[in-house]
Design a protein around this motif. Sequence first.
Motif, PDB file in Angstrom:
ATOM      1  N   GLY A  14      43.436  47.073  44.656  1.00 34.54           N
ATOM      2  CA  GLY A  14      42.166  46.456  45.045  1.00 34.54           C
ATOM      3  C   GLY A  14      41.050  47.483  45.010  1.00 34.54           C
ATOM      4  N   PRO A  15      39.781  47.026  45.061  1.00 37.61           N
ATOM      5  CA  PRO A  15      38.628  47.928  44.963  1.00 37.61           C
ATOM      6  C   PRO A  15      38.653  48.979  46.070  1.00 37.61           C
ATOM      7  CG  PRO A  15      37.927  45.640  44.814  1.00 37.61           C
ATOM      8  CD  PRO A  15      39.374  45.624  45.200  1.00 37.61           C
ATOM      9  N   THR A  56      31.805  47.927  41.724  1.00 37.74           N
ATOM     10  CA  THR A  56      31.704  46.570  42.263  1.00 37.74           C
ATOM     11  C   THR A  56      30.692  46.525  43.393  1.00 37.74           C
ATOM     12  OG1 THR A  56      33.498  47.013  43.778  1.00 37.74           O
ATOM     13  CG2 THR A  56      34.076  45.960  41.710  1.00 37.74           C
ATOM     14  N   ASP A  70      36.550  49.189  40.830  1.00 34.55           N
ATOM     15  CA  ASP A  70      37.650  48.251  40.601  1.00 34.55           C
ATOM     16  C   ASP A  70      38.167  48.425  39.175  1.00 34.55           C
ATOM     17  OD1 ASP A  70      39.501  46.323  41.062  1.00 34.55           O
ATOM     18  OD2 ASP A  70      38.095  44.634  41.114  1.00 34.55           O
TER      19      ASP A  70
END
Lengths: 212, 227
Positions: A14-15, A56, A70
């Motif tokens: 995940g980011p 992001t 990301d």
Amino acid sequence: MSTGHVLLGLLSRGPQHGYDLKRAHDSRLPAGKPLAFGQVYATLGRLQRDGLVTETGAGKAGGPERTFYDLTDAGRAALAEWLHTPEPPAPHLGGTMFVKVVVALLAADRQTAVDYLARQREAHMARMRELTRDKESAASLGEVAAADYTIAHLDADLRWMQQTVARVDALAGEIAEDATAADEAGGDETGGDETGEDEIAEDQTTHGEITR
Amino acid sequence: MNGMSLLEARRVTKAYGRTTALDAVDLRLGAGEVVAITGASGCGKSTLLMCLSGIGVPDSGEVWFAGARLDDRPESVRARLRRTEIGVLLQHGQLVPELPAAENVALPLLLGGARRAGALRAAGEWLDRFGVGEVAALRPGELSGGQQQRVALARALITSPRLLFADEPTGSLDSVAGEAVLRAMMTAARDLSTAVVLVTHDATVAAYADRELHMRDGAFPGQVVPA
């Protein structure tokens, strides 16, 4: 070993922003050298230029504003390819193979790690067969000794691979536990962090705090 | 049955009590081919060798040798094959301690009904070939480990078998002596066009083979059986 690929592996969950990545890298790959912030941002810049990660946006988690990164589809593909590809068999590969197994367990699953180790074994065995044949046609004892040196190191790698395959389930469990613990600890640590906008400049001091 | 393959295992399965030692193993070996079967101890490789060589029989599945079913033949037939067309070399040589080296080597010929003088002459030639001609009159207990393995190798190859099974053939030797035995074995196998199944846990030994089949938990995971 490629720091870029390791960051791609860490981002597959995940980011994250640079600070998270540095912390995750150092806690999950304890055998490697701690990553300097300068290196994290330089590598992220390169990955972004190559279209493998994307920003992001910025976010605050109770602390200073940070840029989140990301994976792109191209980044995911590059990671999958790296995890799929055995390293060219040569002495002193240990660190790279270990990193690949850990990233495979973090970013993918047990089977990806086992498959990687199987392919790496095949690559090592193919090289050992070549070296063994070279020995038979060697013109001097020096050539034989040189081949034996490489064979002995590849053999050590193969033993490690066999042990690691046998322990992959336990290793996967341990890494999953560590990841959970790191995620839980993450909120507090990020909140308390005073690092400013220019994290690269604070590289050394921050680095010292984190490794303790 | 593929006419080209010398040895074939089809879904060979064997269990000891509730432990599955072999789980539907497929394998194919061409004439003159050298394959290494590797894996950690307990992975099933020795059990596979027992089934392939006809020393043991699988619970289910089939073993074919030279175009004929092997596993359902009576033990007398399988034993005769092991004296003629199949050679077996084990880790500790398994020489007969009471017999001099030359008689140990001549044994497969003598058991097959050959004349004693001719059998002993052939045994002497094989011992010379492996560099141990001078120990022909000595008993196994008087030989070094490396010499014992060369004598055992001469015994395994004296009938010029089409297939040789070698189970950890260098397992009891240091690396230099082991390498000498392996090189002697590989050179002789090539000269005789004898196929070899080399069972070992040691990657440096497996590297002498043309290819490797790596066992885990009684099977070859992810291995494509070559055509």
